[in-house]
Design a protein around this motif. Structure first.
Motif, PDB file in Angstrom:
ATOM      1  N   CYS A 110       0.821  -1.217   0.000  1.00 34.70           N
ATOM      2  CA  CYS A 110       0.000   0.000   0.000  1.00 34.70           C
ATOM      3  C   CYS A 110       0.850   1.260   0.000  1.00 34.70           C
ATOM      4  N   SER A 111       1.961   1.252   0.744  1.00 37.17           N
ATOM      5  CA  SER A 111       2.768   2.479   0.823  1.00 37.17           C
ATOM      6  C   SER A 111       3.306   2.861  -0.545  1.00 37.17           C
ATOM      7  N   CYS A 112       3.745   1.874  -1.334  1.00 38.07           N
ATOM      8  CA  CYS A 112       4.264   2.203  -2.662  1.00 38.07           C
ATOM      9  C   CYS A 112       3.150   2.364  -3.687  1.00 38.07           C
ATOM     10  N   TYR A 113       2.000   1.784  -3.425  1.00 41.42           N
ATOM     11  CA  TYR A 113       0.815   2.090  -4.235  1.00 41.42           C
ATOM     12  C   TYR A 113       0.509   3.579  -4.122  1.00 41.42           C
ATOM     13  N   LEU A 114       0.550   4.117  -2.907  1.00 41.40           N
ATOM     14  CA  LEU A 114       0.292   5.540  -2.692  1.00 41.40           C
ATOM     15  C   LEU A 114       1.447   6.402  -3.185  1.00 41.40           C
ATOM     16  N   ALA A 115       2.670   5.912  -3.008  1.00 44.61           N
ATOM     17  CA  ALA A 115       3.841   6.698  -3.390  1.00 44.61           C
ATOM     18  C   ALA A 115       4.038   6.750  -4.903  1.00 44.61           C
ATOM     19  N   ASP A 116       3.811   5.629  -5.592  1.00 49.29           N
ATOM     20  CA  ASP A 116       4.185   5.525  -7.006  1.00 49.29           C
ATOM     21  C   ASP A 116       3.014   5.654  -7.974  1.00 49.29           C
ATOM     22  N   ARG A 117       1.839   5.159  -7.588  1.00 53.01           N
ATOM     23  CA  ARG A 117       0.778   5.010  -8.586  1.00 53.01           C
ATOM     24  C   ARG A 117      -0.437   5.887  -8.330  1.00 53.01           C
ATOM     25  N   VAL A 118      -0.473   6.595  -7.230  1.00 53.81           N
ATOM     26  CA  VAL A 118      -1.609   7.471  -6.912  1.00 53.81           C
ATOM     27  C   VAL A 118      -1.155   8.921  -7.006  1.00 53.81           C
ATOM     28  N   GLN A 119      -1.900   9.712  -7.774  1.00 50.11           N
ATOM     29  CA  GLN A 119      -1.566  11.120  -7.948  1.00 50.11           C
ATOM     30  C   GLN A 119      -2.776  11.991  -7.588  1.00 50.11           C
ATOM     31  N   VAL A 120      -2.539  13.300  -7.492  1.00 49.22           N
ATOM     32  CA  VAL A 120      -3.622  14.242  -7.215  1.00 49.22           C
ATOM     33  C   VAL A 120      -4.709  14.089  -8.284  1.00 49.22           C
ATOM     34  N   GLY A 121      -5.960  14.014  -7.831  1.00 55.41           N
ATOM     35  CA  GLY A 121      -7.080  13.817  -8.742  1.00 55.41           C
ATOM     36  C   GLY A 121      -7.499  12.373  -8.873  1.00 55.41           C
ATOM     37  N   ASP A 122      -6.625  11.429  -8.456  1.00 54.34           N
ATOM     38  CA  ASP A 122      -6.990  10.012  -8.485  1.00 54.34           C
ATOM     39  C   ASP A 122      -7.942   9.691  -7.334  1.00 54.34           C
ATOM     40  N   GLN A 123      -8.511   8.506  -7.396  1.00 51.41           N
ATOM     41  CA  GLN A 123      -9.446   8.088  -6.360  1.00 51.41           C
ATOM     42  C   GLN A 123      -8.905   6.899  -5.578  1.00 51.41           C
ATOM     43  N   LEU A 124      -9.246   6.889  -4.295  1.00 54.71           N
ATOM     44  CA  LEU A 124      -8.867   5.797  -3.399  1.00 54.71           C
ATOM     45  C   LEU A 124     -10.120   5.205  -2.770  1.00 54.71           C
ATOM     46  N   ARG A 125     -10.023   3.926  -2.373  1.00 53.91           N
ATOM     47  CA  ARG A 125     -11.092   3.282  -1.618  1.00 53.91           C
ATOM     48  C   ARG A 125     -10.637   3.193  -0.157  1.00 53.91           C
ATOM     49  N   VAL A 126     -11.447   3.751   0.737  1.00 50.63           N
ATOM     50  CA  VAL A 126     -11.034   3.866   2.139  1.00 50.63           C
ATOM     51  C   VAL A 126     -12.206   3.591   3.079  1.00 50.63           C
ATOM     52  N   PHE A 127     -11.873   3.341   4.331  1.00 48.59           N
ATOM     53  CA  PHE A 127     -12.870   3.289   5.410  1.00 48.59           C
ATOM     54  C   PHE A 127     -12.149   3.551   6.726  1.00 48.59           C
ATOM     55  N   VAL A 128     -12.898   3.997   7.715  1.00 50.48           N
ATOM     56  CA  VAL A 128     -12.311   4.340   9.013  1.00 50.48           C
ATOM     57  C   VAL A 128     -12.228   3.097   9.892  1.00 50.48           C
ATOM     58  N   GLU A 129     -11.090   2.925  10.540  1.00 51.21           N
ATOM     59  CA  GLU A 129     -10.944   1.914  11.579  1.00 51.21           C
ATOM     60  C   GLU A 129     -10.836   2.642  12.916  1.00 51.21           C
ATOM     61  N   ARG A 130     -11.855   2.467  13.743  1.00 50.71           N
ATOM     62  CA  ARG A 130     -11.865   3.143  15.040  1.00 50.71           C
ATOM     63  C   ARG A 130     -10.780   2.583  15.946  1.00 50.71           C
ATOM     64  N   ASN A 131     -10.157   3.449  16.699  1.00 51.75           N
ATOM     65  CA  ASN A 131      -9.165   3.025  17.673  1.00 51.75           C
ATOM     66  C   ASN A 131      -9.586   3.597  19.018  1.00 51.75           C
ATOM     67  N   GLU A 132     -10.448   2.847  19.677  1.00 50.73           N
ATOM     68  CA  GLU A 132     -11.073   3.344  20.899  1.00 50.73           C
ATOM     69  C   GLU A 132     -10.072   3.611  22.006  1.00 50.73           C
ATOM     70  N   TYR A 133      -8.930   2.909  21.975  1.00 51.94           N
ATOM     71  CA  TYR A 133      -7.973   3.016  23.066  1.00 51.94           C
ATOM     72  C   TYR A 133      -6.752   3.859  22.712  1.00 51.94           C
ATOM     73  N   PHE A 134      -6.928   4.766  21.768  1.00 52.00           N
ATOM     74  CA  PHE A 134      -5.868   5.736  21.486  1.00 52.00           C
ATOM     75  C   PHE A 134      -6.547   7.070  21.232  1.00 52.00           C
ATOM     76  N   LYS A 135      -7.163   7.597  22.273  1.00 52.74           N
ATOM     77  CA  LYS A 135      -7.963   8.803  22.164  1.00 52.74           C
ATOM     78  C   LYS A 135      -7.452   9.863  23.144  1.00 52.74           C
ATOM     79  N   LEU A 136      -7.787  11.120  22.837  1.00 61.64           N
ATOM     80  CA  LEU A 136      -7.453  12.221  23.738  1.00 61.64           C
ATOM     81  C   LEU A 136      -8.200  12.075  25.055  1.00 61.64           C
ATOM     82  N   PRO A 137      -7.673  12.634  26.147  1.00 66.83           N
ATOM     83  CA  PRO A 137      -8.387  12.571  27.428  1.00 66.83           C
ATOM     84  C   PRO A 137      -9.746  13.263  27.328  1.00 66.83           C
ATOM     85  N   GLN A 138     -10.725  12.725  28.036  1.00 68.72           N
ATOM     86  CA  GLN A 138     -12.027  13.377  28.080  1.00 68.72           C
ATOM     87  C   GLN A 138     -11.938  14.724  28.781  1.00 68.72           C
TER      88      GLN A 138
END
Length: 596
Positions: free
Chosen positions: A418-446
């Motif tokens: 993925c890192s070289c997919y983003l570095a070499d083959r993805v340019q401004v204006g291209d599209q990516l497929r993404v989704f959020v992975e929640r990280n409940e235990y790496f959050k700012l203090p309440q």
């Protein structure tokens, strides 16, 4: 039943004491049955006199089992499944409660009736921080015998690791040795765990039966489907792509800005954005050459008929080699050596390191059909990157900090999927497929007034950019302290201008850097922690939160040891006592890691 004066007679000719004697041994359920019976006779009105019929015996209702769904989570996936299991149980009329292993005492196990246990595995077979104490307790002589306990284990893991789902296996084996009875077999889940998790819930709850006849028609709830998830990613446009390293750097780091406009996608600082990559054409060609298969050969995958080259490029993992792939491939290869390798942990680990699918096919050539090759390889997983932005600071955008992974191994040039997919083959204006992975235990203090200490090296600085932006936008009163490391000041000070602006405005109270190659003696972030040991300890004693992001083995391990030394120096205690203090910070969720 309330007491009546002893001289007061009831309308039926009995006094209170006589009536109490008649029903004295009746249970609450039997009393409730009698109450309903007599009320029914009364409501039916007077009827012809008839010989009394013998009363039917009270119907015994099976006691509902009390279910505890215990989860040990690092990023929140185990908690997510545990809450789904609780909901599934309640829809069947069963009594279920979710508990975090971090807040659970081992001695409570002796009181449990039914235990559904959901736990992930970190790195090479290690329990998540939340599960460490219970894991240790179950393996100790203090663990009680549990002959009355019924249980089932769902283990979350990643098959690319040799010790796949090891923590779940450990819990299963130890509960069994303590005399507990398995309701349903343990289920080991790979990265795509939801379908397996649902089947596990159904099997465990089916073994318990239904609590009431009315619940018999209720099925387990469907798996929660996110709006955007692994099988339904969001397509976004790349707005900006900037290389952050200066000329002459040995590193290659990119800042990417993605548009979320109109998508309604939400995230919080500390979450990760998973990117669905494609394999490079060069690697696909190497696999085809090694197998001597045609690019257009038709194959079946998840109900679709596709050309082999398309499946290799877009749907299957090629850049890393895992144990399960090697084991499946060994079934097609006649050499005993390969089967021996699959069963030898240390030798297998050495073989897998730095190799990809093409290496295996060249090292141990076998005649495979196109379909057999597809069935042997594993699905191409998304790669998750810590979000480097705050939605408050950048509405409708998500920012990533990505280091391109390139290396030479086993006679070939390799690269991160993925890192070289983003570095070499993805340019401004291209599209990516993404989704959020929640990280409940790496959050700012309440508490916005709590101070935070952030320790990161290289791309590990990414989430802290989002942390500081978020706190600045919210006007948080707590102080922010960043310790950042990389090889060189002139070429590798990622987001230097932004940190200097935050420092000038006061939204970054302290900034300490460690550029390891700018002097003869290498200096790393853990060295900076030790240099400022007294102040670090004072911040922790005043309630500060301590965050680490970066490489698990090198950064996280050395920072942990440095923090133990900080405590030992400040308190003048033994290493064991200092370790207990640091472990306490983790248990309080004030020492938080996002490591890989």
């Amino acid at each position: 039943m309330s007491s009546l004066p002893t001289d007061q007679r009831l309308p039926i000719g009995f006094d209170d004491n006589t009536l109490r004697q008649l029903v004295g041994d009746f249970s609450e359920q039997q009393l409730l049955w009698l109450s309903g019976y007599f009320y029914g006779r009364y409501a039916a009105g007077p009827g012809p006199a008839a010989a009394p019929e013998p009363a039917a015996p009270p119907v015994a209702t099976a006691a509902r089992p009390r279910i505890t769904v215990l989860y040990g989570s690092q990023t929140g996936n185990s908690k997510k499944v545990a809450l789904q299991a609780v909901e599934a149980a309640r829809q069947r009329g069963l009594d279920a409660t979710a508990r975090d292993m971090n807040d659970y005492q081992g001695r409570e196990l002796g009181k449990e009736q039914v235990l559904l246990l959901v736990v992930s595995t970190q790195g090479e077979g290690e329990p998540p921080v939340a599960a460490e104490e219970l894991h240790r307790f179950l393996g100790s002589a203090r663990a009680p015998q549990l002959p009355a306990l019924r249980y089932s284990v769902l283990a979350l893991g990643d098959r690319s690791y040799l010790h796949f789902c090891q923590t779940g296996r450990d819990f299963d084996e130890r509960l069994s040795k303590l005399g507990a009875t398995a309701l349903a077999p343990r289920v080991d889940c790979d990265l795509d765990f939801q379908a397996d998790a649902q089947q596990w819930m159904a099997a465990a709850l089916d073994a318990l039966g239904q609590a009431t006849p009315a619940a018999a028609s209720v099925k387990s709830p469907p798996v929660e489907v996110k709006e955007y998830a692994r099988h339904h990613p969001l397509t976004v446009e790349v707005l900006e792509k900037i290389q952050l390293n200066g000329r002459g750097s040995t590193k290659e780091t990119y800042h990417l800005e993605l548009s979320l406009a109109g998508a309604g996608l939400q995230y919080e600082p500390g979450d990760a954005l998973a990117v669905v990559p494609t394999n490079s054409a060069a690697l696909v060609e190497e696999v085809l050459r090694a197998t001597q298969l045609g690019a257009d050969a038709p194959v079946q995958l998840q109900g679709e008929t596709l050309p082999l080259a398309t499946v290799l490029a877009e749907r299957l993992e090629l850049s890393t080699l895992s144990r399960d792939v090697l084991e499946r491939y060994a079934r097609h290869h006649p050499a005993p050596r390969l089967r021996e390798l699959a069963g030898a942990t240390e030798q297998l680990q050495r073989y897998l390191y730095g190799r990809d699918a093409a290496d295996l096919l060249v090292d141990y050539p076998a005649e495979l059909s196109a379909q057999q090759l597809v069935d042997t390889l594993r699905p191409l997983p998304a790669r998750a990157y810590s979000l480097a932005s705050s939605l408050l600071a950048h509405p409708d955008e998500a920012h990533l900090t990505v280091g391109a992974v390139r290396y030479d191994a086993h006679g070939r040039r390799k690269q991160g999927a993925c890192s070289c997919y983003l570095a070499d083959r993805v340019q401004v204006g291209d599209q990516l497929r993404v989704f959020v992975e929640r990280n409940e235990y790496f959050k700012l203090p309440q508490n916005p007034d709590a101070n935070i200490i952030m320790v990161g090296a290289g791309t590990g600085v990414a989430p802290f950019r989002g942390f500081v932006e978020e706190r600045a936008e919210r006007g948080a009163g707590g102080l922010n302290w960043l310790l950042f490391g990389n090889p060189h000041f002139t070429t590798d000070f990622l987001y230097q201008a932004e940190w200097q602006q935050h420092f000038k405005r006061g939204t970054l109270a302290k900034l300490h850097v460690a550029f390891s190659r700018d002097q003869a003696a290498k200096i790393y972030v853990h060295n900076r922690l030790l240099e400022h040991a007294r102040e670090v300890y004072d911040w922790l004693e005043n309630g500060a939160y301590f965050y680490v992001c970066g490489d698990r083995q090198r950064l996280a391990a050395t920072v942990h040891r440095a923090l133990v030394s900080v405590v030992q120096q400040a308190q003048g205690v033994s290493p064991e006592a200092a370790e207990a203090y640091v472990r306490g910070l983790k248990k309080q969720r004030r020492y938080l890691e996002d490591v890989y």
